[in-house]
Every structure is written in structure tokens, then in C-alpha cells.
Design an enzyme around this catalytic site. Structure first.
Site: not given
Ligand code: ADP
Length: 537
Positions: A216, A348, A424, A522
């Protein structure tokens, strides 16, 4: 050239013919090969006989039979030569296309390439066995006892099965032995991700250069700007409130009453020592801290929490839980274990239990940003930032029904740092739970900012942390591997760095929004091919 190599070339040519060119042949390749060989042998015999027969010398114009013999000879020679020539030509053009100049090629323009290097003895047979299904792909490592070769042949088999090449997926440059049994099964390569570095982040009196793996644009530059504002204001400070990984098995009992009896037993302070002794047998580092239970009818969920040293700790806590379940059966033989994980852990998933109780490391990080720094570095005002935080991060997230999502983009920073340091990445779900608070202080001149993150799940040993590139990023932060002097100190420090980096990211994004710069920046960082170094102001 030995017989195996000749066999390999013919097989390579066949691949070429059965791949791109198969549709052009009217008959199966095996038959056309056979016909060409027979034609070559017969026409050669006939030509030899004609040349050695003084009664019928070869001369032009040729008679009908002589003409047919010569045509057959030429056709079969051309066909067989092409079997050798095509793979040579293709590998030469492949080398050219690999772009020693580093230039990019369109994937569609790339023909599937054959095996990355010279086939070893027996490669061809093994790939054929995988393609036919005779040898399961997942058995390659155990069968060959050579992880790199297993990955190479799996990749080739995949290319033949799918008819699609994997040229863009790198093969060289990763230790296939290190992956086995630790990080990934059935590897065929690895994905490249750019790693940027933000900082220095001045946290608790020390400077950290923060590695972030991301695609990104704008993210690293934004965190970098936040770090500048923090450093120019004297730095950020962190507090670690709790350090405990959790696992909650689900067990079923014959009745809700029995389930409640088990809950009482497990939660009774008098039983804790015995349960902890059983739990702690599983590891030098796993130390039981508590067990919190919840019921759903006759099902009981027991949330075990324990410290795990420098490991993130899921394996460690699971092993301890298994020991305790075995022990509990002595008193509760009617207990049926449904699953070692009953989702009350919660791993998660975005859950209230993690948000309220915490999971992994619970950290608060704060800084007081000077008013002049808000103006000069962040290009906005304290007042605007405070108002934005209330309306967006607090009220806006409440309107959205957020579960621990009272922040601008904690997950951006958490995920980039997790990937860079071998954590993770799926645990970004709960690790990104964060409430960002902003207040005007010192008579409204300065800005107090804090991030509170109850569930940062990180380790510096185990999982992907030992892979070379991830270990290098941990090393950059000074937290690589276990801390021998004070087990757990490296993982705890990493958690505070995560929170500090989130603080920097929150500050910078909120400032960009308050100043109305988000879209503009951006466009600059995501769309421009120009040098971004000049833009990070
Ligand atoms: P996890 O529990 O995070 O999945 P592992 O199962 O790989 O990680 O456990 C970590 C392993 O590293 C254990 O075998 C543990 O004994 C070992 N170890 C060595 N030093 C440490 C340390 N300082 N902290 C935690 N674990 C350590």
C-alpha cells in the site's frame, strides 16, 4: 550426451509439442514419432540399397520410387531434428526473456518454461508420476529427502498439469528445508513483498527503525511522518499491562448441572495449583495464569491463559491444555472433549472476549505532541485532531457497531509489521483491536494521543520468525530469537514497538484527514512513479 539426457531432450520436445503445439498435430505425438522413426529407417535402407546397386544408379530426374524414398528421408529427418531444435530455441529465448536487463514482461507473453535447472537423474520419471497422480505431490519431500528438489519438481508438475507457467513466482532465494514442518506445505516458490522502513521511532528512550512489508503506497511514508512528530515531541512511552496467550477447549457433559460442576472445580482457587502443575509440565516457558469458563447449555468453554516466553505461544498453550484435559478426566470421566479449540480463545476472529480480557500482549502507548509540531509536521491543529477523533474513531465506530475498531487504521501497521517480522498475519484480526484517544492538554496547546491495544499476539521464536528475511527484520529491531537472560523480554518489546508504530500511524493518518490531504497524498504515493523521497514532509 548420455542416453538420459537424450531422453530428457525428447521428453522436453514432447512437452513442447503436447503443450503449445499439440493442437497443430493431426495425430497423437507418440504415433507421429513412431511413424517418423519407421520412415527414417525404411528410407535409409532403401537409399543405401539404391546407392550400392550398380545396375540402378541414382540420377536425375528421379524415378517415382527413388523420389518417394528421398522425400520420406527428408521429412523424417526434418521432423526428428525439430524435436531437438524446438526446446533449444525455447530455452534460449526463455533466457533472453528472463530479462538480464531487469525489464518487465507481460505474463501473457511468457510461454510456460521448463524445469528451472538441468533435470537431475530421475526427475522426469518423478514429475510424470506426480502428473499422473501415481505419486501424491505432498509426498515429494519425504520421498526425495531434498526439499529444494521436491519444490522444483512439484512446480514442474504443476506447470504440466495446469498448462500455466509460474515464471513470475520466484523459486531461488528461499531455504526450502527451513519451511518444512514449520511454515508451509507443498511449496512451489514464494511471493515477493517490498519492505519499507519507517522511523526512527523514539519509544521509551530508544530509537527503532520499523520494517513494514506492504504494497500500500503511502503507508510507510505516513508512519514515517508520525515517527517524526513523535520524536520531535520527546518520544512515545509504553506500558505492558498483561502477557498471556489463551486457548479454550469446548467440552460436553451429560447435563448443564454437570457442566456447572466442572466450571466450579476448574475455577476453584484451591484447585489452581494442581491444575497449573499439570499444565506447566508441557514447556519450560508456558506458565498457567488462569482459567475462565463460560457455559452454553451442557457445553463448557474453559479459557486457559498462560505466559509463553518469547514464543507467540499457540502451540505451547495447546499442549498445556491437552495435559489438563487428560487430568480432568480423572474426576469427570463423563466429560467429552469436543475440540481443543472451542472459539472462546479466540484465535483470528473479532470477539468481545479478546477486546475485554486481552490476548497475547496488552499494551498502552502514549505521547504528547507539541502544538508547534502539530502545525509544522502534521500540518493541522490540535483542535481539529481532537474533534476528528471523537467524530470518526469513537462515534463513527460506535455507529458502525465496531468490536475493538475504534481507530483509524491500526490494522495497516500491525499487518505490515507482522509480515515483515514473521508473525502470523491472520492474527491481525485481534492484534489490531485498538482504541485511539486524543485530548488537548497544556491549556489546549499540545495534543495527548494514546493507543490501547489489548491483544497483540507476537513472538520472536517459532513460526515464521526464523526464516532468513523475517529474522533480519527482527534483528533490525534488536529482538531476534529468544531472550536468554529474560525469557519473554524480546516478544514483549516487539509488542510495544507494534503499539508505538500504530501510534505513529494513527497520528499521521488523522492529521492527513483533518488537513484534507488524504486523497492528495494517496495520488502522490500510489499513482506516481516519481521519486517519493522528496514528498515525505
Ligand atoms: P508457538 O507456541 O508460538 O507456536 P513453538 O511451538 O514453536 O511456538 O514454541 C516455541 C519453542 O521455542 C518451544 O519449543 C520452546 O521451548 C522454545 N523456546 C526456546 N527459547 C524460548 C523462549 N525464550 N521463549 C519461548 N520459547 C522458547
Amino acid at each position: 550426451m548420455d542416453a538420459r539426457r537424450v531422453g530428457g531432450r525428447i521428453a522436453a520436445a514432447r512437452r513442447t509439442l503436447t503443450g503449445a503445439g499439440a493442437g497443430a498435430l493431426p495425430l497423437p505425438v507418440r504415433i507421429t514419432n513412431g511413424l517418423a522413426m519407421v520412415s527414417l529407417v525404411l528410407s535409409s535402407c532403401d537409399l543405401l540399397r539404391l546407392c550400392s546397386d550398380p545396375g540402378r544408379p541414382l540420377r536425375f530426374p528421379l524415378g517415382g520410387r527413388e523420389f518417394a524414398t528421398v522425400v520420406c528421408q527428408l521429412a523424417s529427418v526434418v521432423y526428428l531434428l525439430s524435436l531437438f531444435a524446438v526446446p533449444f530455441a525455447q530455452s534460449a529465448s526463455g533466457r533472453r526473456e528472463e530479462g538480464q536487463d531487469g525489464s518487465r514482461r507481460s505474463p501473457a507473453a511468457v510461454a510456460p518454461a521448463p524445469m528451472p535447472d538441468c533435470p537431475d537423474d530421475g526427475d522426469e520419471e518423478i514429475v510424470a508420476a506426480v502428473v499422473s497422480g501415481e505419486l501424491p505431490s505432498h509426498r515429494l519431500e519425504s520421498r526425495l529427502r531434498d526439499c529444494r528438489r521436491a519444490a522444483r519438481l512439484r512446480r514442474e508438475a504443476l506447470r504440466r498439469i495446469t498448462g500455466r507457467g509460474l515464471e513470475g513466482l520466484p523459486f531461488e532465494g528461499i531455504d526450502y528445508e527451513a519451511i518444512l514442518g514449520q511454515c508451509c506445505e507443498m511449496p512451489v516458490g514464494y511471493v515477493q513483498l517490498p519492505v519499507g522502513v519507517a522511523g526512527p521511532l523514539l519509544l521509551d528512550g530508544r530509537d527503532y527503525h520499523v520494517p513494514m512489508a506492504t504494497t500500500e503506497g503511502c503507508l510507510v511514508a505516513s508512519v514515517n511522518r508520525g515517527c517524526r512528530a513523535i520524536a520531535a515531541s520527546g518520544g512515545a512511552f509504553s506500558v505492558l499491562l498483561r502477557d498471556a496467550m489463551s486457548r479454550a477447549p469446548a467440552v460436553k457433559l451429560p447435563s448443564a448441572k454437570r457442566a456447572a460442576e466442572l466450571k466450579m472445580f476448574v475455577e476453584a482457587p484451591a484447585n489452581f495449583e494442581a491444575l497449573a502443575a499439570v499444565f506447566n509440565k508441557s514447556s519450560r516457558f508456558g506458565r498457567l495464569q488462569g482459567i475462565q469458563c463460560a457455559l452454553a447449555g451442557r457445553n463448557l468453554y474453559m479459557r486457559f491463559t498462560c505466559s509463553t516466553g518469547d514464543a507467540m505461544g499457540m502451540n505451547m498453550v495447546s499442549k498445556g491444555v491437552e495435559n489438563v484435559l487428560g487430568y480432568l478426566r480423572n474426576n469427570f470421566p463423563d466429560m467429552e472433549v469436543i475440540s481443543i479449540s472451542g472459539n472462546y480463545c479466540s484465535d483470528k476472529k473479532a470477539t468481545a472476549v479478546n477486546w475485554i480480557e486481552g490476548r497475547g500482549k496488552s499494551v498502552v502507548c502514549e505521547a504528547t505532541i507539541k502544538g508547534r509540531v502539530v502545525q509544522s509536521v502534521l500540518k493541522t491543529t490540535v483542535e481539529k485532531l481532537v474533534e476528528l477523533n471523537i467524530i470518526k474513531n469513537l462515534a463513527g465506530s460506535a455507529v458502525a457497531g465496531a468490536l475493538g475498531g475504534f481507530n483509524a487504521h491500526a490494522s495497516n501497521i500491525v499487518t505490515a509489521l507482522f509480515i515483515a517480522t514473521g508473525q502470523d498475519p491472520a492474527q491481525n484480526v485481534e492484534s489490531s483491536q485498538c482504541i485511539t484517544m486524543l485530548e488537548a492538554v497544556n491549556e489546549g496547546k499540545d495534543l495527548h494521543i494514546s493507543v490501547t491495544m489489548p491483544s497483540i499476539e507476537v513472538g520472536t521464536i517459532g513460526g515464521g520468525t526464523s526464516l532468513t528475511s523475517q529474522a533480519a527484520c527482527l534483528n533490525l529491531l534488536g529482538v531476534k530469537g529468544p531472550n536468554h537472560g529474560s525469557p519473554g523480554a524480546n516478544a514483549r518489546l516487539l509488542a510495544t514497538i507494534v503499539a508505538g508504530s500504530v501510534l505513529a500511524g494513527e497520528l499521521s493518518l488523522l492529521a492527513a484527514l483533518a488537513a484534507g490531504q488524504l486523497v492528495k497524498s494517496h495520488m502522490k504515493y500510489n499513482r506516481s512513479s516519481k521519486d517519493v523521497a522528496n514528498a515525505a514532509s
